[in-house]
Each structure stands twice: as structure tokens, then as C-alpha cells.
Design a protein around this motif. Sequence first.
Motif, PDB file in Angstrom:
ATOM      1  N   GLY B  43       0.806  -1.221   0.000  1.00  0.00           N
ATOM      2  CA  GLY B  43       0.000   0.000   0.000  1.00  0.00           C
ATOM      3  C   GLY B  43       0.833   1.261   0.000  1.00  0.00           C
ATOM      4  N   PRO B  45       3.251   2.626  -1.978  1.00  0.00           N
ATOM      5  CA  PRO B  45       3.227   3.503  -3.164  1.00  0.00           C
ATOM      6  C   PRO B  45       1.884   4.199  -3.366  1.00  0.00           C
ATOM      7  CG  PRO B  45       3.546   1.191  -3.787  1.00  0.00           C
ATOM      8  CD  PRO B  45       3.710   1.278  -2.320  1.00  0.00           C
ATOM      9  N   VAL B  46       0.799   3.498  -3.079  1.00  0.00           N
ATOM     10  CA  VAL B  46      -0.529   4.114  -3.201  1.00  0.00           C
ATOM     11  C   VAL B  46      -0.642   5.282  -2.225  1.00  0.00           C
ATOM     12  CG1 VAL B  46      -3.000   3.725  -2.973  1.00  0.00           C
ATOM     13  CG2 VAL B  46      -1.557   1.942  -3.944  1.00  0.00           C
ATOM     14  N   HIS B  47      -0.198   5.068  -0.987  1.00  0.00           N
ATOM     15  CA  HIS B  47      -0.242   6.138   0.009  1.00  0.00           C
ATOM     16  C   HIS B  47       0.616   7.312  -0.421  1.00  0.00           C
ATOM     17  CE1 HIS B  47      -1.165   2.809   3.121  1.00  0.00           C
ATOM     18  NE2 HIS B  47      -2.251   3.211   2.495  1.00  0.00           N
TER      19      HIS B  47
END
Lengths: 165, 291
Positions: B43, B45-47
Motif C-alpha cells: 500500500g 506507493p498508493v499512500h
Amino acid sequence: MISVNSAQQHSWVPFATVFIALVLLVIPAPELIRGFLPDWVSLVLIYWALAVSTRMRLSLAWLSGLAVDLVILGIPGVHALSKTLLVYLAKHLSLRVRAYPLWQQSVVITLLLGLELILFAVVDLVATGSLSELHRWTGVIVGGLAWPLVYQALRRSRHFANLSR
Amino acid sequence: MVKSRDGVVRGLGPYLLLSVALITAYFHLPPVRTVAQSAAVIGIPVHFFASLPSTVLQAMQGHLTTTDQLRSDFEAMRQRNLILQARLHRFEFLENENARLRELLSAIPFQAEQVTLAALIAVNPDPGALAVMINKGSADGIFQGQPVVDSGGLVGQITQPGLFHSKVSLITQEDQAVPTQVARSGLRAVVYGGGFGRPLRVLYLDRNADVRAGDLLVTSGLGGRYPPGYPVARITAVERNLAEAFMTIAAEPASHLGRDREVLLLWLPAKEVPVPDEQPDAQLETEDDDD
């Protein structure tokens, strides 16, 4: 296999749109509108399942759902379950729904998102004994209303990617 | 498209089974939980992308502040620091006195908690819940149920630790309850979250209980999850209805609920283990300490 289209296909585009949907899912928003935000990942997956129904694989839906679970630090498997079911249904309905006008598609999308919400509520009920998930019905309605926009945006990306069926 | 029942069994079945198995395993097998915590690093990179707008905005604000502004900010902080320092000395004195008095009463000594600073990640971890995300995880020793406070008071508790980041459920979330007491009268009450945009609620207080608007509720330490003495909420409205046995009480959170950039994580002191050498300046204590 002989490709009829001479132009190059960008098969990474659906993955990129799922990633963008994941980012939108966790982007900070004021508390007032947070309850109204739809599940972007569901919308994107439903679009690809409708538009390129034969290419869309259930494994992509399952993995996207698992990614959602991990990104929001939820119970792993819940979104994987619901996303796979949504994509399966959307693939099933794709021939019919593709012929609908946009507003009618919106109704179908709302029903699909509502089904997903009920699934969440059932898992929540079994796991924690509460029904708090049902408070998110506003997101379902907004998701249905946002469908024409999502549809237009993703249709452009599909044309760019040169994907069909 | 012709799909028979076979299609459901072969196409959908394995995925549904796998998902249900995963959910069940998550609740019943502890190692699966650990694996899920570690897998949550995907998660990050998404954050990163989700927090990019806020990060850029903050950086721009930093560049746009003038030297004069920074100087005045610094001056204000220096003065505030002086005041806090002076108060802290008094607090230390009171803490020692409190420890001595407790000893005289042969009560359990009050122990200070250990704290760690954590920064908030500008993401909204759970679209359906009132939660924030912090940049510390189980790799830093963060555990589920750990209390989180900020400069105003209690923020919430860790509900999902990941390896390098964790989810904090705010006390305003509907399924959260905090055992508190009224700072003025010592009356015990439980504060419940109200959900999106709704105030906190104090339930099951008797109609003639001694509470008024403006009262501060602090953690009582009962239940063992939150340490005693941290501000939780301030009562905004008290409604006494003669037809009902209990009062309707609304309260607003004392903390800034994740609007600060940083929060503090608390480690509750281990119980039944007195640590006499933790306060080297408390000379009076050593008189009757058994070693």
C-alpha cells in the motif's frame, strides 16, 4: 494469432486505471464529503468487465480487491470477494448493459454497488456483529450518479489503449 | 454469452472459496495476521501518491513563509516553551508529592507512560470509517489497541497495525467507547463515538448526576486500555428529560483528531512491576523502598 488492429495495444492501461482508483480511494477528503465518496475501484473494475468482458479476468478482480484490503488495512479477502463477484456479474450482463443508455447503465451500477454493500454488511455482521457498514449507502448512490463521468473517462483510456472486447 | 452452472463453479467458485478461507484464517490463525501486516507494505506507493497533493501544498507553504513570519513564530514558540518549562517543574514537584502521598495511602503508584512520536500520513485509510494513518507500524513495536494522543488529548487507538504504518481509529468513530470521568467531580462515564459529523455521546448517566455543559472528561484508566488523566472531551450540551431515566449528553473531542501533523503513541507501564530507579531525583521515595 493475427491481430486485425495494426495499432499497438497498451494492455497496461487497465492496471493503471485500477491503481489510480486505489489512490483516489485513500486520498484525503474533508470529513463532510467523505461519506459520499463512492468506491472508485469497484466502478473501474465494472467498467472493464463491461467494456472488454472477454478479456477481463476474474483473477485481476480478485487481486485488485486484495490490494484494496491491504491498502486500507482492512480484513484481507473482503474486497477480493466482493470485487470478484461484481466483475463476474458485470461480465455476465455486459452484452445487455452495453446496449443501455447511460442513465440506465447508472441504475445497473447502483444495484451492483448496493449488492457489494450488502455483502460488506454481511461480512461485518459475521465478523464483528455490527451493521455499521450500511451507513455507507450514500456512496452507492453517488457511485451510480458518477457512472457517466467514470464511463467517459475510462472510454477515452480504452481508446488510447486500443482495447476492445 | 452462454454460461451454465458449470461456469459459476469453475470460474467464480475458486475465488469465492479462497476469499472466505482468507477471511476465516485472518480471524482464527494469528500467523495470517502477521503475514497480512507485512503484505500491507504494497500500500505504500498508493499512500505516497495519495498524500502527494497535501505534501506538495505543505512544502509550498513552507517556501512562501517569510523570514519575518518565521522569526515571530520562533519567538512565540520560545515564549511558550519557557512557560511550559516552568509548568513542568511544578508538575514534577507535584508528581513526586503525589507518589509520596500514594505511598502513604499504600495505593498503587502512578507510573508515567513511555511515548513515541509518529507523523500522520495524509491519506484517508478507510473510506467508511473515521480513521487516520500514521507512519509507525509493528516494526516499531506498535501493537493493536495502543492509545494515541496529541497536544489536545486522546485521539483514539491503533486498530490495524501494519509493518511500517498503522491505522488509528478516532474516538469519534461509532464503534469506539472510552471509559472516562468528569474532571470536576470524578463521576465516571463512558464516552461513545457519534460517527460522521455527529458529536460524541455520553450514555447511561443518571438523570440527577452531577454534570454540566463545559465539564472536561478525562480518561479514567478503567478497562486498562487508556492510561488515566488524558483529556477526552468537553461536554457541550446536557439535556435532562423527565420522561427518561438517562440524560442526553453531547460532547466535543478535546484533541485535534488527526489535524495535527504529529501524534504521540503511549506505552502503558507494565503492571505489578514497580520501577524504583525510574525517578532518580525522588530522594524521599528511597527511604522506605525495599531493594
